[in-house]
Enzyme design. Structure first.
Site, short mmCIF file in Angstrom:
data_model
loop_
_atom_site.label_atom_id
_atom_site.label_comp_id
_atom_site.label_asym_id
_atom_site.label_seq_id
_atom_site.Cartn_x
_atom_site.Cartn_y
_atom_site.Cartn_z
N GLY A 47 0.84 -1.21 0.00
CA GLY A 47 0.00 0.00 0.00
C GLY A 47 0.87 1.25 0.00
O GLY A 47 1.88 1.31 0.70
N ALA A 82 15.22 11.27 -1.71
CA ALA A 82 16.39 11.32 -0.83
C ALA A 82 17.35 10.15 -1.11
O ALA A 82 18.57 10.31 -1.06
CB ALA A 82 15.96 11.32 0.63
N ARG A 141 19.18 11.16 -4.40
CA ARG A 141 20.15 12.25 -4.26
C ARG A 141 21.32 11.87 -3.36
O ARG A 141 22.45 12.30 -3.58
CB ARG A 141 19.44 13.51 -3.76
CG ARG A 141 18.44 14.00 -4.82
CD ARG A 141 18.26 15.46 -4.87
NE ARG A 141 17.58 15.82 -6.11
CZ ARG A 141 16.91 16.94 -6.29
NH1 ARG A 141 16.83 17.83 -5.31
NH2 ARG A 141 16.34 17.21 -7.44
N ARG A 172 1.27 -5.35 -5.30
CA ARG A 172 1.47 -6.51 -4.42
C ARG A 172 1.72 -7.69 -5.36
O ARG A 172 0.90 -7.96 -6.23
CB ARG A 172 0.24 -6.73 -3.54
CG ARG A 172 0.02 -5.59 -2.56
CD ARG A 172 -1.10 -5.93 -1.57
NE ARG A 172 -1.10 -4.96 -0.47
CZ ARG A 172 -1.94 -3.93 -0.37
NH1 ARG A 172 -2.85 -3.74 -1.28
NH2 ARG A 172 -1.88 -3.11 0.65
N ASP A 183 4.88 -4.42 6.07
CA ASP A 183 5.26 -5.77 6.48
C ASP A 183 5.40 -6.75 5.31
O ASP A 183 6.32 -7.56 5.29
CB ASP A 183 4.33 -6.31 7.58
CG ASP A 183 2.86 -6.16 7.25
OD1 ASP A 183 2.55 -5.68 6.13
OD2 ASP A 183 2.04 -6.51 8.09
N THR A 218 4.28 3.14 5.40
CA THR A 218 2.89 2.70 5.55
C THR A 218 2.15 3.69 6.43
O THR A 218 2.74 4.22 7.38
CB THR A 218 2.78 1.28 6.18
OG1 THR A 218 1.44 1.07 6.65
CG2 THR A 218 3.72 1.09 7.35
N ASP A 232 -0.12 2.91 8.43
CA ASP A 232 -0.65 2.23 9.62
C ASP A 232 0.21 2.37 10.88
O ASP A 232 -0.26 2.14 11.98
CB ASP A 232 -0.84 0.74 9.32
CG ASP A 232 -1.98 0.48 8.35
OD1 ASP A 232 -2.81 1.38 8.17
OD2 ASP A 232 -2.02 -0.62 7.77
N ASP A 235 2.45 0.40 11.88
CA ASP A 235 2.40 -0.89 12.56
C ASP A 235 3.71 -1.67 12.47
O ASP A 235 3.71 -2.90 12.48
CB ASP A 235 1.25 -1.74 11.99
CG ASP A 235 1.39 -1.98 10.49
OD1 ASP A 235 2.23 -1.33 9.85
OD2 ASP A 235 0.66 -2.84 9.97
N MET A 279 -8.83 3.60 8.66
CA MET A 279 -8.02 2.46 8.23
C MET A 279 -7.20 1.86 9.37
O MET A 279 -7.00 2.50 10.41
CB MET A 279 -7.10 2.87 7.09
CG MET A 279 -7.77 2.72 5.74
SD MET A 279 -6.61 3.00 4.41
CE MET A 279 -7.57 2.39 3.02
N GLY A 280 -6.68 0.70 9.10
CA GLY A 280 -5.89 -0.02 10.10
C GLY A 280 -6.38 -1.46 10.13
O GLY A 280 -7.20 -1.83 10.97
N ARG A 281 -5.86 -2.23 9.19
CA ARG A 281 -6.33 -3.62 9.05
C ARG A 281 -6.06 -4.44 10.30
O ARG A 281 -6.89 -5.21 10.74
CB ARG A 281 -5.65 -4.25 7.83
CG ARG A 281 -6.29 -5.51 7.39
CD ARG A 281 -5.76 -5.97 6.06
NE ARG A 281 -4.47 -5.39 5.70
CZ ARG A 281 -4.04 -5.23 4.46
NH1 ARG A 281 -4.80 -5.57 3.46
NH2 ARG A 281 -2.85 -4.73 4.22
O1 F6P Z 1 -1.69 0.66 3.80
C1 F6P Z 1 -2.26 -0.17 4.77
C2 F6P Z 1 -3.74 -0.11 4.63
O2 F6P Z 1 -4.06 1.23 4.66
C3 F6P Z 1 -4.59 -0.85 5.64
O3 F6P Z 1 -4.87 -0.16 6.80
C4 F6P Z 1 -5.81 -1.17 4.84
O4 F6P Z 1 -6.50 -2.24 5.34
C5 F6P Z 1 -5.22 -1.49 3.51
O5 F6P Z 1 -4.10 -0.64 3.38
C6 F6P Z 1 -6.13 -1.38 2.36
O6 F6P Z 1 -5.37 -1.41 1.18
P1 F6P Z 1 -5.84 -1.85 -0.26
O7 F6P Z 1 -7.17 -1.24 -0.48
O8 F6P Z 1 -4.79 -1.28 -1.14
O9 F6P Z 1 -5.87 -3.33 -0.25
#
Ligand code: F6P
Length: 323
Positions: free
Chosen positions: A11, A22, A25, A72, A103, A126, A128, A130, A170-172
């Site tokens: 993401g 950065a 450069r 991905r 991750d 990211t 998140d 996390d 957000m925050g899976r």
């Molecule tokens: O970047 C992480 C995140 O924002 C998560 O919190 C969320 O669940 C996920 O990406 C959703 O991403 P996508 O819609 O690209 O699968």
């Protein structure tokens, strides 16, 4: 090290462009060539490389998203896919990598780095926040400011109509966006995956504050698993308190875009400079982060272990200041 490849993966997050700039450069500063790899591991397998020079990263520090694009990759999960990636890197004479992502990106970097003894350092990109081994990830600050801005607007209309809003952020797997932005907007309640959501207690608090005719904002993180999500919470509240005029708002991908804040630009720049300098001294297999204002290195498998602890002081603040 003669030639570094840089890529973004997973993401996207605001500040990734500042990090790419950065890296490029800094490499040029130390007379190292640098190639941009498009679409993360997918582009690596397909040999989507582009020459990067000072000008190719001009005027991107302020831009959201990633000029290298991101993806991905399923193919990179297979040994055959990684072998193709390795052959492409060798063909382009890339002898070290800087991976910008979260991750999934670092899981791939760890496997590939060990399989081919390939020097890779990672930058935490990211929204998140996390990852273990950095106080903040690149993009988190921008994201919580976007959320704060959006919920301030929701608060205006909520207040005019005396409404209760459940806002999903957000925050899976992680409640850090919810926690910090929740404090920032003065949310009445925050529901996150790291703590047990006590619906009975929430209902009790709504009961007590029922007569107080003002708006209420309840924030729920996307990955919160106890309550069934924003719409289910809304249904439960509507059932128990028909007098609350309840609405749901899902903020979605606006949280991933936009101009990075200055904090994110500076963080990205510092981490990227450190990554290039430390690849040169032979470091590999680690994420570069910032802990208490200082550059810190964390092995990939540690960074992704999901043992980022929720700051108990922040939770206490929510408890004291909400409802
Ligand atoms: O970047 C992480 C995140 O924002 C998560 O919190 C969320 O669940 C996920 O990406 C959703 O991403 P996508 O819609 O690209 O699968």
């Amino acid at each position: 090290i003669r030639k570094i490849g840089v890529f973004t993966s997973g993401g996207d997050s605001p500040g990734m462009n500042a990090a790419i700039r950065a890296v490029v450069r800094t490499a040029i500063f130390y007379n190292i060539e640098v190639l941009g790899i498009k679409r993360g591991y997918e582009g690596m397998i397909n040999g989507e490389f582009m020459d990067m020079d000072r000008k190719s990263v001009a005027n991107i520090i302020q831009r959201g998203g990633t000029i290298l694009k991101t993806a991905r990759s399923m193919a990179f999960l297979t040994p055959e896919g990684r072998k193709e990636a390795y052959d492409q890197l060798k063909g382009a004479e890339i002898d070290a990598l800087i991976a910008i992502g979260g991750d999934g990106t670092f899981t791939g970097a760890k496997v590939f780095g060990e399989e081919y003894d390939f020097p890779i350092l990672g930058l935490p990109g990211t929204i998140d926040n996390d990852l273990f081994g950095t106080d903040f990830t690149i993009g988190y600050d921008t994201s919580i400011n976007t959320v704060t801005d959006a919920i301030d607007k929701i608060r205006d209309t909520a207040e005019s109509h005396d409404r209760l809003f459940i806002v999903e952020v957000m925050g899976r797997d992680c409640g850090l966006i919810a926690l910090r932005s929740g404090i920032g907007v003065g949310a009445e309640s925050i529901m996150i995956p790291e703590t047990k959501t006590d619906m009975a207690a929430l209902m009790h608090r709504l009961e007590i504050s029922r007569k107080d005719k003002s708006s209420k904002i309840l924030i729920v993180a996307e990955g919160e698993g106890d309550s069934g999500g924003a719409f289910e919470i809304a249904d439960k509240i509507k059932l128990k308190f028909p007098q609350y005029d309840t609405r749901v708002s899902i903020l979605g991908h606006i949280q991933r875009g936009g101009k990075p804040t200055c904090m994110d630009r500076v963080l990205a720049s510092r981490l990227a400079v450190a990554a290039v300098e430390n690849l040169m001294t032979g470091r590999k297999g680690e994420m570069v982060g910032l802990i208490h204002g200082k550059i810190a290195f964390t092995p990939f498998d540690h960074a992704i272990k999901h043992h980022v602890e929720i700051n108990k002081d922040l939770l206490k603040i929510v408890e004291i200041l909400s409802l």
